[in-house]
Write a protein that holds these residues in place. Structure first.
Motif, PDB file in Angstrom:
ATOM      1  N   PHE A  35      77.099  77.336  71.322  1.00  0.00           N
ATOM      2  CA  PHE A  35      76.812  76.318  70.317  1.00  0.00           C
ATOM      3  C   PHE A  35      77.122  74.922  70.848  1.00  0.00           C
ATOM      4  CE2 PHE A  35      77.954  73.573  66.789  1.00  0.00           C
ATOM      5  CZ  PHE A  35      76.831  73.688  65.990  1.00  0.00           C
ATOM      6  N   ARG A  36      78.206  74.817  71.608  1.00  0.00           N
ATOM      7  CA  ARG A  36      78.532  73.502  72.180  1.00  0.00           C
ATOM      8  C   ARG A  36      77.416  73.023  73.080  1.00  0.00           C
ATOM      9  NH1 ARG A  36      80.030  72.427  76.806  1.00  0.00           N
ATOM     10  NH2 ARG A  36      80.766  74.512  77.310  1.00  0.00           N
ATOM     11  N   LYS A  37      76.877  73.940  73.916  1.00  0.00           N
ATOM     12  CA  LYS A  37      75.772  73.572  74.791  1.00  0.00           C
ATOM     13  C   LYS A  37      74.543  73.180  73.977  1.00  0.00           C
ATOM     14  CE  LYS A  37      77.026  76.395  78.804  1.00  0.00           C
ATOM     15  NZ  LYS A  37      76.579  77.495  79.682  1.00  0.00           N
ATOM     16  N   GLN A  38      74.332  73.908  72.866  1.00  0.00           N
ATOM     17  CA  GLN A  38      73.165  73.636  72.052  1.00  0.00           C
ATOM     18  C   GLN A  38      73.230  72.246  71.433  1.00  0.00           C
ATOM     19  OE1 GLN A  38      72.346  76.622  69.100  1.00  0.00           O
ATOM     20  NE2 GLN A  38      71.167  75.238  67.857  1.00  0.00           N
ATOM     21  N   LYS A  94      64.511  92.714  61.294  1.00  0.00           N
ATOM     22  CA  LYS A  94      64.458  92.386  62.711  1.00  0.00           C
ATOM     23  C   LYS A  94      64.073  90.908  62.834  1.00  0.00           C
ATOM     24  CE  LYS A  94      65.103  96.727  63.792  1.00  0.00           C
ATOM     25  NZ  LYS A  94      66.406  97.195  64.319  1.00  0.00           N
ATOM     26  N   ALA A  95      65.008  90.107  63.280  1.00  0.00           N
ATOM     27  CA  ALA A  95      64.762  88.670  63.425  1.00  0.00           C
ATOM     28  C   ALA A  95      64.975  88.274  64.875  1.00  0.00           C
ATOM     29  CB  ALA A  95      65.689  87.866  62.508  1.00  0.00           C
ATOM     30  N   PRO A  96      63.935  88.377  65.712  1.00  0.00           N
ATOM     31  CA  PRO A  96      64.077  88.043  67.136  1.00  0.00           C
ATOM     32  C   PRO A  96      64.446  86.576  67.342  1.00  0.00           C
ATOM     33  CG  PRO A  96      62.043  89.247  66.712  1.00  0.00           C
ATOM     34  CD  PRO A  96      62.585  88.839  65.378  1.00  0.00           C
ATOM     35  N   LYS A  97      65.031  86.305  68.476  1.00  0.00           N
ATOM     36  CA  LYS A  97      65.405  84.932  68.828  1.00  0.00           C
ATOM     37  C   LYS A  97      64.220  84.268  69.524  1.00  0.00           C
ATOM     38  CE  LYS A  97      70.311  86.082  69.228  1.00  0.00           C
ATOM     39  NZ  LYS A  97      71.512  86.064  70.077  1.00  0.00           N
ATOM     40  N   TRP A  98      63.342  83.652  68.707  1.00  0.00           N
ATOM     41  CA  TRP A  98      62.122  83.056  69.245  1.00  0.00           C
ATOM     42  C   TRP A  98      62.357  81.668  69.826  1.00  0.00           C
ATOM     43  CZ3 TRP A  98      58.868  86.630  70.022  1.00  0.00           C
ATOM     44  CH2 TRP A  98      58.613  87.637  69.109  1.00  0.00           C
ATOM     45  N   GLN A  99      63.427  80.987  69.401  1.00  0.00           N
ATOM     46  CA  GLN A  99      63.659  79.614  69.834  1.00  0.00           C
ATOM     47  C   GLN A  99      64.346  79.593  71.197  1.00  0.00           C
ATOM     48  OE1 GLN A  99      62.209  77.553  67.735  1.00  0.00           O
ATOM     49  NE2 GLN A  99      61.876  79.281  66.349  1.00  0.00           N
ATOM     50  N   GLU A 100      63.998  78.601  71.999  1.00  0.00           N
ATOM     51  CA  GLU A 100      64.596  78.489  73.336  1.00  0.00           C
ATOM     52  C   GLU A 100      65.360  77.183  73.460  1.00  0.00           C
ATOM     53  OE1 GLU A 100      63.301  78.431  78.064  1.00  0.00           O
ATOM     54  OE2 GLU A 100      61.793  78.593  76.497  1.00  0.00           O
ATOM     55  N   ASN A 101      66.601  77.287  73.912  1.00  0.00           N
ATOM     56  CA  ASN A 101      67.412  76.108  74.155  1.00  0.00           C
ATOM     57  C   ASN A 101      67.406  75.815  75.649  1.00  0.00           C
ATOM     58  OD1 ASN A 101      70.171  74.770  74.905  1.00  0.00           O
ATOM     59  ND2 ASN A 101      69.866  74.329  72.735  1.00  0.00           N
ATOM     60  N   THR A 102      66.797  74.695  76.034  1.00  0.00           N
ATOM     61  CA  THR A 102      66.645  74.380  77.456  1.00  0.00           C
ATOM     62  C   THR A 102      67.941  73.893  78.085  1.00  0.00           C
ATOM     63  OG1 THR A 102      65.897  72.143  76.843  1.00  0.00           O
ATOM     64  CG2 THR A 102      64.203  73.822  77.181  1.00  0.00           C
ATOM     65  N   PHE A 103      68.888  73.407  77.263  1.00  0.00           N
ATOM     66  CA  PHE A 103      70.154  72.941  77.807  1.00  0.00           C
ATOM     67  C   PHE A 103      71.065  74.116  78.142  1.00  0.00           C
ATOM     68  CE2 PHE A 103      68.868  69.116  75.420  1.00  0.00           C
ATOM     69  CZ  PHE A 103      69.002  68.171  76.421  1.00  0.00           C
ATOM     70  N   GLY A 104      71.226  75.024  77.169  1.00  0.00           N
ATOM     71  CA  GLY A 104      72.130  76.139  77.370  1.00  0.00           C
ATOM     72  C   GLY A 104      71.496  77.330  78.044  1.00  0.00           C
ATOM     73  N   HIS A 105      70.158  77.292  78.234  1.00  0.00           N
ATOM     74  CA  HIS A 105      69.428  78.385  78.878  1.00  0.00           C
ATOM     75  C   HIS A 105      69.614  79.709  78.129  1.00  0.00           C
ATOM     76  CE1 HIS A 105      68.690  75.615  82.116  1.00  0.00           C
ATOM     77  NE2 HIS A 105      69.994  75.455  82.298  1.00  0.00           N
ATOM     78  N   TYR A 106      69.372  79.683  76.834  1.00  0.00           N
ATOM     79  CA  TYR A 106      69.440  80.907  76.049  1.00  0.00           C
ATOM     80  C   TYR A 106      68.464  80.804  74.887  1.00  0.00           C
ATOM     81  CZ  TYR A 106      72.309  78.056  72.907  1.00  0.00           C
ATOM     82  OH  TYR A 106      72.765  77.066  72.081  1.00  0.00           O
ATOM     83  N   ASN A 107      68.150  81.949  74.274  1.00  0.00           N
ATOM     84  CA  ASN A 107      67.291  81.989  73.106  1.00  0.00           C
ATOM     85  C   ASN A 107      68.142  82.141  71.858  1.00  0.00           C
ATOM     86  OD1 ASN A 107      64.958  81.823  74.663  1.00  0.00           O
ATOM     87  ND2 ASN A 107      64.833  84.028  74.888  1.00  0.00           N
ATOM     88  N   TYR A 108      67.631  81.643  70.746  1.00  0.00           N
ATOM     89  CA  TYR A 108      68.365  81.746  69.497  1.00  0.00           C
ATOM     90  C   TYR A 108      67.366  81.837  68.346  1.00  0.00           C
ATOM     91  CZ  TYR A 108      67.225  76.807  68.754  1.00  0.00           C
ATOM     92  OH  TYR A 108      66.553  75.622  68.581  1.00  0.00           O
ATOM     93  N   ARG A 109      67.849  82.236  67.173  1.00  0.00           N
ATOM     94  CA  ARG A 109      67.001  82.314  65.991  1.00  0.00           C
ATOM     95  C   ARG A 109      67.354  81.180  65.046  1.00  0.00           C
ATOM     96  NH1 ARG A 109      70.526  86.502  65.531  1.00  0.00           N
ATOM     97  NH2 ARG A 109      69.034  88.031  66.301  1.00  0.00           N
ATOM     98  N   SER A 110      66.373  80.654  64.374  1.00  0.00           N
ATOM     99  CA  SER A 110      66.582  79.575  63.417  1.00  0.00           C
ATOM    100  C   SER A 110      66.588  80.135  62.002  1.00  0.00           C
ATOM    101  CB  SER A 110      65.476  78.523  63.549  1.00  0.00           C
ATOM    102  OG  SER A 110      64.224  79.082  63.174  1.00  0.00           O
TER     103      SER A 110
END
Length: 217
Positions: free
Chosen positions: A130-133, A15-31
Motif C-alpha cells: 500500500f505504501r508503494k501504491q 471471484k474478484a480478480p485483481k485487474w488493476q496494475e500498479n506500475t510503481f509497486g509492480h503488482y496487481n490489485y482489485r478496486s
C-alpha cells in the motif's frame, strides 16, 4: 437467519480478480469497482441488494471517512452490514480537498466490501504494497527492482556467443530463397562455414536485414 445463508453463498461464489496494475509497486490489485462488478450477478441470483454509504466522522484531531456496506435480503428485508474507516490526509500533492475525500471514500468502501464478502487483500494500509501504491517505491527499492530486472534480462536474453537456433537458421534459409539472396554471401560476410555457426545476435540482425530487403522489393 436467511440473509446469512445468502451471504455465505455470495462469499463462496465471489471471484474478484485483481485487474488493476500498479506500475510503481509492480503488482496487481482489485478496486472497489472490480468487486462491485463481480458481485452483481451473485446478488441477483440470491435476490439480494447491496447498499453502500459513507460519511465523515471527527475523531480526535483528524477526520475519517466511515463507509458501510449492507447486504439486504429483498425477500425478508433482513440485512447484514460491515463498516470500514479511512483517514483523510491533510494534504496530498496534485490533489485538491474533494479529490482527497473521494480517494479516502473509495478506500473505505473497498475495505467495507472486503470485510462483508470475506475478501483477502494483502495491500492494506500497513503493508509495503500500500505504501508503494500511494507514495511510490523508495530509491533503494527502485534500485533493487532495477537490479532484479537486469538479472532477469541477463538470464533470458541471448548471449553474444550463443549460437543461432535451428529456427533462426531455417528462417534465414527460407528468406534467402524467397528474396533470391545468396546464402554464400552471408557466410563470407560473417566468416563462417555454415549458418549454424552464426551467433543468435548475428542471425537476428541478418533476418532483420533480409526482411527489410524483401519489403523494399
Amino acid at each position: 437467519m436467511e440473509v446469512y445463508k445468502k451471504l455465505l453463498e455470495i462469499q463462496t461464489g465471489l471471484k474478484a480478480p485483481k485487474w488493476q496494475e500498479n506500475t510503481f509497486g509492480h503488482y496487481n490489485y482489485r478496486s472497489c469497482e472490480d468487486i462491485l462488478e463481480a458481485v452483481k450477478p451473485l446478488l441477483k441470483d440470491q435476490n439480494c441488494a447491496l447498499v453502500i454509504c459513507d460519511g465523515i466522522e471527527h475523531i480526535g484531531e483528524r477526520y475519517y471517512i466511515c463507509a458501510e456496506a449492507s447486504l439486504i435480503d429483498t425477500e425478508t428485508g433482513d440485512k447484514v452490514s460491515n463498516k470500514a474507516y479511512a483517514r483523510e490526509e491533510e494534504s496530498k500533492r496534485g490533489m485538491d480537498g474533494s479529490q482527497i475525500t473521494g480517494a479516502s471514500s473509495s478506500y473505505a468502501r473497498k475495505y467495507a466490501l472486503n470485510g462483508l464478502f470475506a475478501i483477502d487483500d494483502a495491500k492494506d494500509a500497513d503493508t509495503d504494497g500500500f505504501r508503494k501504491q500511494t507514495n511510490g517505491p523508495t530509491k533503494a527499492e527502485q534500485a533493487a527492482d532495477s537490479k532484479k530486472a537486469d538479472e532477469i534480462n541477463d538470464k533470458f536474453a541471448p548471449k553474444k556467443t550463443e549460437k543461432a537456433s535451428e529456427d533462426q537458421v531455417k528462417e534465414i534459409q527460407e528468406t534467402c530463397f524467397a528474396t533470391g539472396y545468396e546464402e554464400a554471401k552471408i557466410l563470407k560476410a560473417f566468416h563462417v562455414e555454415s549458418l549454424s555457426d552464426l551467433t543468435s545476435i548475428a542471425a537476428e540482425n541478418i533476418l532483420k536485414k533480409l526482411n527489410e530487403r524483401a519489403n523494399a522489393v
